[in-house]
Enzyme design. Structure first.
Site, PDB file in Angstrom:
ATOM      1  N   HIS A 154       0.970  -1.044   0.029  1.00  0.00           N
ATOM      2  CA  HIS A 154       0.023  -0.156   0.085  1.00  0.00           C
ATOM      3  C   HIS A 154       1.016   1.493  -0.071  1.00  0.00           C
ATOM      4  O   HIS A 154       2.211   1.203   0.204  1.00  0.00           O
ATOM      5  CB  HIS A 154      -0.930   0.059   1.373  1.00  0.00           C
ATOM      6  CG  HIS A 154      -0.092   0.213   2.421  1.00  0.00           C
ATOM      7  ND1 HIS A 154       0.238   1.423   3.104  1.00  0.00           N
ATOM      8  CD2 HIS A 154       0.140  -0.891   3.304  1.00  0.00           C
ATOM      9  CE1 HIS A 154       0.724   1.080   4.380  1.00  0.00           C
ATOM     10  NE2 HIS A 154       0.444  -0.217   4.574  1.00  0.00           N
TER      11      HIS A 154
ATOM     12  N   CYS B 296       4.184  -4.237   6.761  1.00  0.00           N
ATOM     13  CA  CYS B 296       3.568  -4.189   5.162  1.00  0.00           C
ATOM     14  C   CYS B 296       4.715  -3.566   4.468  1.00  0.00           C
ATOM     15  O   CYS B 296       5.869  -3.228   4.612  1.00  0.00           O
ATOM     16  CB  CYS B 296       2.516  -3.286   5.230  1.00  0.00           C
ATOM     17  SG  CYS B 296       0.937  -3.619   5.952  1.00  0.00           S
TER      18      CYS B 296
END
Length: 321
Positions: A118, A131
């Site tokens: 992301h 992440c």
């Protein structure tokens, strides 16, 4: 989106953090920079490879690199897991349920435990909670070409895909009769693509230790069987193959291949040629063959609780291999 003579800067994340689209190769990207050359390979299966040591994301389509970007992976204590993953979910305007509704634009989920690709702040070193943070502009472009079920590899070494041409049917009889069955299956799935509510994602995992084959469809095991491996004392190596092409004239399949571990590495072509599936599972594999499917080979056990020595996981979130 043409490249300007001097790349425009796009603010992302914290003040002072910028992302820029540039006309540079992956090896020369500075923090926050990315490139995007989709015209190099306009269509075909996409594979994303994240190199943790380099803090760079590579995007390949039909085995050709069409984009690269700097990134920020997990910091100490929150390391990003290495492995072969499938995109489980996409959300353009996602907000974190764990970290106070923190925005996670252009989110491609890799595990249900919270690992995803992301947009986010890139300080120039691993800083996330697990992440893979990307520049905003790059994350939007990547989001436009990813699909649920697509393969993402997070590697702890520098891995570059190569092309492998394999005669006839993989994992079985290499004659034209077998190729015909595979070719018919691929055409059938291509025809149904876009005409059904949900396309099927297919992956095959071959374990050298167990002499076993596991067929995954839409994140669940649909068939298991046995394989014979020529010269069984020799490792088959740790490889990820993506089916990218079919040559009907020469009865050949073309695969994009990459080694995801330096341990017991075997050549890409040799590993495929040494594996032969038993007739019962071979027929099921033939019917499941389609463009973009993945084949993973490993010398570890196929036990559902197994992890390799370096904690490399396969399909975490859709079932742990």
């Amino acid at each position: 989106m043409g490249l300007a003579a001097s790349a425009a800067l796009v603010r992302v994340g914290l003040p002072g953090a910028f992302a820029a689209r540039v006309d540079k190769t992956a090896e020369f990207l500075a923090n926050g920079e990315f490139n995007w050359f989709p015209e190099r390979s306009p269509s075909g299966p996409v594979v994303v490879i994240v190199s943790i040591p380099d803090q760079v994301v590579h995007v390949y389509r039909n085995g050709i690199r069409i984009a690269a970007s700097t990134c920020s992976t997990g910091k100490a204590g929150h390391e990003t897991p290495t492995g072969v993953f499938k995109i489980l979910e996409k959300d353009k305007d996602h907000k974190s349920s764990t970290y106070n509704d923190a925005p996670m634009p252009n989110m491609n989920r890799l595990t249900w435990s919270g690992v995803a690709l992301h947009a986010g702040n890139l300080p120039g070193y691993p800083a996330s909670h697990g992440c893979v943070r990307l520049p905003m502009g790059f994350s939007a472009l990547l989001f436009s070409i990813t699909k649920v079920g697509m393969t993402v590899v997070i590697a702890d070494e520098d891995s570059q895909p190569s092309s492998v041409v394999h005669p006839g049917m993989v994992l079985g009889d290499y004659g034209k009769k077998a190729f015909g069955a595979v070719d018919a299956s691929i055409k059938r799935h291509e025809y149904s693509e876009g005409r059904t509510e949900k396309a099927t994602t297919t992956s095959i995992v071959v374990s050298g230790r167990d002499r076993s084959l596991t067929l995954w469809e839409n994140g669940r095991i649909t068939a298991t069987g046995k394989v014979d491996i020529a010269n069984p004392k020799k490792p088959i190596g740790s490889h990820l193959y993506t089916l990218t092409g079919v040559d009907e004239n020469n009865a050949q399949l073309t695969w994009t291949s990459m080694a995801y571990s330096s341990k017991d590495r075997a050549s890409d072509t040799e590993a495929l040629q040494r594996i032969k599936a038993y007739p019962d599972i071979l027929k099921k594999v033939q019917k499941a063959m389609r463009q973009g499917m993945t084949l993973v080979t490993t010398d570890d056990s196929s036990n559902s609780g197994n992890r390799s020595a370096d904690n490399f996981t396969i399909f975490s979130g859709v079932g742990l291999y």
